[in-house]
Design an enzyme around this catalytic site. Structure first.
Site, PDB file in Angstrom:
ATOM      1  N   ALA A  66      -0.375   3.744   9.565  1.00  0.00           N
ATOM      2  CA  ALA A  66      -1.554   3.140  10.184  1.00  0.00           C
ATOM      3  C   ALA A  66      -1.935   4.012  11.373  1.00  0.00           C
ATOM      4  CB  ALA A  66      -1.231   1.726  10.629  1.00  0.00           C
ATOM      5  N   GLY A 111       2.705   2.596   7.229  1.00  0.00           N
ATOM      6  CA  GLY A 111       1.738   1.933   6.355  1.00  0.00           C
ATOM      7  C   GLY A 111       1.458   2.743   5.090  1.00  0.00           C
ATOM      8  N   GLU A 114       4.139   1.859   2.727  1.00  0.00           N
ATOM      9  CA  GLU A 114       3.885   0.485   2.265  1.00  0.00           C
ATOM     10  C   GLU A 114       2.749   0.447   1.235  1.00  0.00           C
ATOM     11  OE1 GLU A 114       3.808  -0.599   6.546  1.00  0.00           O
ATOM     12  OE2 GLU A 114       4.788  -2.414   5.821  1.00  0.00           O
ATOM     13  N   GLU A 134       8.370   2.431  11.995  1.00  0.00           N
ATOM     14  CA  GLU A 134       7.702   1.485  12.899  1.00  0.00           C
ATOM     15  C   GLU A 134       8.561   1.020  14.070  1.00  0.00           C
ATOM     16  OE1 GLU A 134       7.493   1.399   9.619  1.00  0.00           O
ATOM     17  OE2 GLU A 134       5.492   0.837   8.978  1.00  0.00           O
TER      18      GLU A 134
END
Ligand code: DAK
Length: 257
Positions: A66, A111, A114, A134
């Protein structure tokens, strides 16, 4: 005009979807997630869709996570909106009725990892690097990593990766079952073409039904899941596709699906 953040190329109903923010290693900001969501909304209405292959632009990254710069200054309310939007998009991707394959061509972090986990399976080039870093940023994975990673590689390995935040190379990702195949970087495109040909060459309703059986069956007990398989198997005899597939075999020709 600024360049599209999501690019589509299509051949015989197989879409190659490229996340296109290479200067930021395809990091997922709100704009990119918004474009991805709109693209997926269009794709889910397409009856002629056979498969989707997702990759990142450039030769360095699939998705490096992200967008940290964008996330840093969010208020709690903005963070909540971002999380809601992002989670809905990832679910939309996971629920596409056709196979979705991640073509991991470099960094696949946070992300990005993911997103790859929300695909049905992943293949990677040998320069790919995976990780869930993270906790080093003071947060936990938020695109489903704490749930999908243990389902893919087992809880102990998921805990190892998520609590240490360590990065692993493509060979280790293959060994633990995070990806299905690894090829040299220069061969990822030809692997994508091979996969597209295989996926487009099979009975499209059968491929969709197989995905549905596997996905929906996972959350059920074996007896219910087998009953689901039986229903979907029988339904396959309702259309032309099974007749064509079996006639082609008997007539010693290639099926025309
Ligand atoms: N965000 C924003 N920009 C990024 C980025 C990222 N994740 N990753 C790379 N970039 C940008 C860099 O800032 C740099 O920009 P410029 O300085 O050129 O403007 C450019 O991409 C090239 O990166 P580097 O210069 O750093 O390239 P290197 O080859 O030296 O290093 C690297 C590559 C991938 C090792 C490094 O860039 C890196 O460590 N990047 C961050 C990786 C990371 O920590 N990713 C996890 C992010 S956290 C949630 C959902 C999801 C999430 C959270 C909440 N909700 C729904 C609640 C997910 C969180 C994450 O993914």
């Amino acid at each position: 005009m600024s360049e599209a953040l999501v690019r589509l190329d299509e051949q015989a109903g197989v879409i190659r979807l490229t996340l296109n923010r290479p200067k930021a290693l395809n990091a997922l900001n709100s704009e990119l997630i918004g474009e991805l969501d709109a693209t997926l909304a269009e794709l889910e209405t397409r009856r002629d869709l056979r498969a989707v292959l997702i990759t990142g632009a450039g030769d360095k990254a699939f998705v490096a996570g992200a967008d940290i710069a964008e996330m840093r200054d969010k208020t709690p309310e903005q963070a909540r909106r971002f999380a809601t939007q992002a989670l809905a998009t990832v679910k939309r991707l996971e629920r596409l009725p056709v196979p979705v394959v991640a073509l991991v061509n470099g960094f696949c972090l946070g992300g990005g990892c993911e997103l790859a986990l929300a695909c049905d399976w992943a293949v990677a080039s040998d320069n790919a690097i995976f990780g869930q870093p993270e906790v080093g940023l003071g947060v936990i994975p938020g695109f489903g990593g704490t749930q999908r990673l243990p389902r893919r590689v087992g809880p102990a390995m998921a805990l190892d990766l998520i609590t240490t935040g360590r990065k692993i190379d493509a060979a280790e990702a293959l060994r633990i079952g995070l990806v299905n195949r690894v090829v040299p970087q220069g061969e990822l495109d030809s692997l994508a073409e091979e996969l597209a040909g295989q996926l487009a060459g099979n009975g499209p309703q059968a491929v969709r039904a197989a995905k549905q059986a596997i996905h929906d069956g996972q959350g059920q007990g074996l007896d219910n899941a087998l009953a689901l398989e039986t229903s979907l198997f029988a339904l396959g005899f309702a259309g032309d596709e099974q007749k064509e597939g079996m006639s082609a075999f008997v007539e010693k020709r290639k099926p025309d699906f």
